[in-house]
Design a protein around this motif. Structure first.
Motif, PDB file in Angstrom:
ATOM      1  N   LEU A 115      14.080 -24.504   8.351  1.00  0.00           N
ATOM      2  CA  LEU A 115      15.227 -24.034   8.307  1.00  0.00           C
ATOM      3  C   LEU A 115      16.317 -24.425   7.172  1.00  0.00           C
ATOM      4  O   LEU A 115      17.228 -23.994   6.927  1.00  0.00           O
ATOM      5  N   SER A 116      15.428 -24.814   6.303  1.00  0.00           N
ATOM      6  CA  SER A 116      16.183 -25.031   4.855  1.00  0.00           C
ATOM      7  C   SER A 116      16.655 -23.738   4.265  1.00  0.00           C
ATOM      8  O   SER A 116      17.512 -23.485   3.616  1.00  0.00           O
ATOM      9  N   LYS A 117      15.824 -22.773   4.680  1.00  0.00           N
ATOM     10  CA  LYS A 117      16.115 -21.491   4.368  1.00  0.00           C
ATOM     11  C   LYS A 117      17.296 -20.845   4.747  1.00  0.00           C
ATOM     12  O   LYS A 117      18.209 -20.008   4.335  1.00  0.00           O
ATOM     13  N   ALA A 118      17.778 -21.342   6.022  1.00  0.00           N
ATOM     14  CA  ALA A 118      19.119 -21.087   6.650  1.00  0.00           C
ATOM     15  C   ALA A 118      20.194 -22.183   6.525  1.00  0.00           C
ATOM     16  O   ALA A 118      20.991 -21.715   6.898  1.00  0.00           O
ATOM     17  N   GLY A 119      19.928 -22.909   5.478  1.00  0.00           N
ATOM     18  CA  GLY A 119      21.051 -23.906   4.955  1.00  0.00           C
ATOM     19  C   GLY A 119      20.977 -25.249   5.616  1.00  0.00           C
ATOM     20  O   GLY A 119      21.467 -26.163   5.084  1.00  0.00           O
ATOM     21  N   LEU A 120      19.821 -25.528   6.578  1.00  0.00           N
ATOM     22  CA  LEU A 120      19.781 -26.692   7.274  1.00  0.00           C
ATOM     23  C   LEU A 120      18.686 -27.508   6.458  1.00  0.00           C
ATOM     24  O   LEU A 120      17.663 -27.343   6.906  1.00  0.00           O
ATOM     25  N   ASN A 121      19.044 -28.029   5.122  1.00  0.00           N
ATOM     26  CA  ASN A 121      17.991 -28.669   4.457  1.00  0.00           C
ATOM     27  C   ASN A 121      17.222 -29.442   4.833  1.00  0.00           C
ATOM     28  O   ASN A 121      17.770 -30.447   5.795  1.00  0.00           O
ATOM     29  N   GLY A 122      15.801 -29.719   4.990  1.00  0.00           N
ATOM     30  CA  GLY A 122      15.101 -30.568   5.535  1.00  0.00           C
ATOM     31  C   GLY A 122      14.436 -30.519   6.775  1.00  0.00           C
ATOM     32  O   GLY A 122      13.612 -31.258   7.123  1.00  0.00           O
ATOM     33  N   LEU A 123      14.961 -29.603   7.579  1.00  0.00           N
ATOM     34  CA  LEU A 123      14.671 -29.559   9.106  1.00  0.00           C
ATOM     35  C   LEU A 123      13.624 -28.306   9.349  1.00  0.00           C
ATOM     36  O   LEU A 123      13.771 -27.201   8.718  1.00  0.00           O
ATOM     37  N   VAL A 124      12.336 -28.728   9.758  1.00  0.00           N
ATOM     38  CA  VAL A 124      11.369 -27.726  10.023  1.00  0.00           C
ATOM     39  C   VAL A 124      11.099 -28.050  11.678  1.00  0.00           C
ATOM     40  O   VAL A 124      10.880 -29.041  12.299  1.00  0.00           O
ATOM     41  N   LEU A 125      10.852 -26.779  12.254  1.00  0.00           N
ATOM     42  CA  LEU A 125      10.847 -26.857  13.850  1.00  0.00           C
ATOM     43  C   LEU A 125       9.252 -26.302  14.071  1.00  0.00           C
ATOM     44  O   LEU A 125       8.766 -25.259  13.278  1.00  0.00           O
ATOM     45  N   GLY A 126       8.481 -26.796  14.759  1.00  0.00           N
ATOM     46  CA  GLY A 126       6.933 -26.375  15.013  1.00  0.00           C
ATOM     47  C   GLY A 126       6.924 -26.177  16.384  1.00  0.00           C
ATOM     48  O   GLY A 126       7.446 -26.969  17.552  1.00  0.00           O
ATOM     49  N   ALA A 127       5.953 -25.097  16.971  1.00  0.00           N
ATOM     50  CA  ALA A 127       5.634 -25.029  18.509  1.00  0.00           C
ATOM     51  C   ALA A 127       4.112 -24.579  18.390  1.00  0.00           C
ATOM     52  O   ALA A 127       3.492 -24.102  17.567  1.00  0.00           O
ATOM     53  N   LEU A 128       3.596 -24.894  19.646  1.00  0.00           N
ATOM     54  CA  LEU A 128       2.171 -24.628  20.036  1.00  0.00           C
ATOM     55  C   LEU A 128       2.166 -24.113  21.445  1.00  0.00           C
ATOM     56  O   LEU A 128       2.567 -24.825  22.259  1.00  0.00           O
ATOM     57  N   PHE A 129       1.308 -23.140  21.765  1.00  0.00           N
ATOM     58  CA  PHE A 129       0.916 -22.618  23.273  1.00  0.00           C
ATOM     59  C   PHE A 129      -0.505 -22.367  23.138  1.00  0.00           C
ATOM     60  O   PHE A 129      -0.818 -21.665  22.344  1.00  0.00           O
ATOM     61  N   GLN A 130      -0.980 -22.951  24.398  1.00  0.00           N
ATOM     62  CA  GLN A 130      -2.679 -22.437  24.491  1.00  0.00           C
ATOM     63  C   GLN A 130      -2.802 -22.465  26.046  1.00  0.00           C
ATOM     64  O   GLN A 130      -2.408 -23.046  26.725  1.00  0.00           O
ATOM     65  N   HIS A 131      -3.935 -21.693  26.153  1.00  0.00           N
ATOM     66  CA  HIS A 131      -4.496 -21.524  27.457  1.00  0.00           C
ATOM     67  C   HIS A 131      -6.153 -21.628  27.391  1.00  0.00           C
ATOM     68  O   HIS A 131      -6.874 -21.126  26.527  1.00  0.00           O
ATOM     69  N   ALA A 132      -6.640 -22.486  28.321  1.00  0.00           N
ATOM     70  CA  ALA A 132      -8.126 -22.655  28.260  1.00  0.00           C
ATOM     71  C   ALA A 132      -8.760 -22.554  29.801  1.00  0.00           C
ATOM     72  O   ALA A 132      -8.135 -23.111  30.644  1.00  0.00           O
ATOM     73  N   GLU A 133      -9.901 -22.088  29.644  1.00  0.00           N
ATOM     74  CA  GLU A 133     -10.672 -22.113  31.000  1.00  0.00           C
ATOM     75  C   GLU A 133     -12.246 -21.973  30.776  1.00  0.00           C
ATOM     76  O   GLU A 133     -12.570 -21.490  29.651  1.00  0.00           O
TER      77      GLU A 133
END
Length: 359
Positions: free
Chosen positions: A235-253
């Motif tokens: 989010l530094s590119k949006a003016g919130l310097n130093g803040l990075v958000l991350g996410a993950l989703f998965q399914h297994a069987e």
């Protein structure tokens, strides 16, 4: 004249040796941890942990204008002298060919592309003996007897990369499958994209008949099909310097619908055939401007189901880093795991202080 020629030959040999010299590298990560309810049975323990410390050699050498050789051999280092990191046990190792502007072909034992699709912004507790995501969800495997190909990140579209690896038939991947195969067994693949100008990265990964663990049911080496989606946004590119958000989703069987006879022979519950797991992660990392401090937080959950039963394993925690330089950091972590299927001793709490040094 002979001395001049000999000196020139020696100098030439030295230059070639220097060009071909491998890089020695490693990481030592030692932490002092207080673990309350370590085994979810009321036991508390003070630990000194090695946290996947390692040492290795790697290199790349040009063979022709368009082809080079690449290699890596890595070993675990038990910095604390005991525990889960067995001294000099095999980690990533391979030998391969790199084709200019096309990609790299590898053969050996190394992390699945399903696993590597989760970067540093999807697992802030990576390598931690107690808190790594391998403790809660399927998919953190290092595949043996594997042949893989990784495209160059500029082959088609800058930042786009496709990876594909397969295990040869000699590899027995499952506790209920004992027959070797004529061709290949497990397959792991990923498609990733990164745009540094916008601070955006994402990946889609899949495993097919790759053995893995289901932690909520204490099951290991279950041949499984799975998909994983990951992403991060700086989010530094949006003016919130130093803040990075991350996410993950998965399914297994489980893959190949194991028969009742196979499961009985392997002494597994017949309900394994109906097994499913869905897991996800949300995390945030904040690098405090003009300071060596980084603050991180993460919440992850894995819901595992089979006939007549479902279980949820949650983990939430925070971390603080003090970066001494690009190679060394001091850190602290505080996290808790929770089992919803237990009424007593269902929470495990970890507090730790540590240091990591990369060389």
């Amino acid at each position: 004249m002979k001395k001049v020629l000999l000196a020139a030959a020696v100098a030439s040999f030295g230059l070639s040796a220097a060009q071909a010299a491998p890089t020695l590298y490693g990481k030592l990560n030692v932490s002092l941890n207080q673990v309350d309810n370590k085994d979810f049975k009321g036991t508390n323990e003070t630990q000194l942990n090695s946290n996947a410390s390692r040492i290795g050699v790697k290199g790349e050498e040009k063979l022709t204008d368009n082809v080079g050789v690449v290699y890596q051999a890595e070993w675990a280092i038990s910095t604390d002298g005991s525990g889960s990191d067995t001294d000099l046990s095999a980690r990533n190792r391979f030998l391969g060919l790199k084709f200019k502007d096309i990609g790299t072909l590898k053969a050996g034992q190394y992390d699945s592309y399903f696993k590597t699709s989760a970067g540093k912004y999807q697992d802030i507790f990576n390598d931690d003996t107690n808190l790594d995501i391998t403790k809660t969800m399927y998919g953190e495997e290092r595949l043996k007897n594997a042949v893989g190909f990784e495209t160059d990140k500029n082959l088609l579209i800058p930042g786009l990369q496709f990876n594909l690896m397969a295990q040869t038939g000699e590899n027995i991947t499952s506790v209920y499958s004992t027959k070797k195969r004529d061709s290949f067994s497990g397959v792991s693949t990923s498609l990733s994209y990164e745009n540094k100008d916008y601070g955006f990265a994402t990946a889609l990964a899949g495993n097919f008949a790759v053995a893995g663990a289901y932690n909520a049911l204490s099951l290991k080496d279950i041949d499984s099909n799975a998909y994983r989606v990951t992403g991060s946004l700086d989010l530094s590119k949006a003016g919130l310097n130093g803040l990075v958000l991350g996410a993950l989703f998965q399914h297994a069987e489980p893959s190949n619908s194991p028969s009742a006879a196979d499961l009985t022979a392997a002494k597994l519950d017949a309900r394994v055939a109906s097994l499913k797991e869905q897991a996800w992660i949300l995390q945030a990392t904040y690098n405090v401007a003009n300071t060596p401090w980084t603050v991180k937080g993460q919440y992850q959950s894995a819901k595992t189901e089979w006939t007549g039963d479902d279980r949820v394993l949650d983990q939430y925690g925070v971390g603080v880093d003090y970066n001494l330089n690009k190679q060394a950091r001091l850190y602290g972590v505080l996290a808790q795991q929770k089992r919803d299927w237990q009424t007593d001793d269902n929470k495990k709490t970890v507090f730790g202080l540590g240091m990591e040094y990369n060389f």
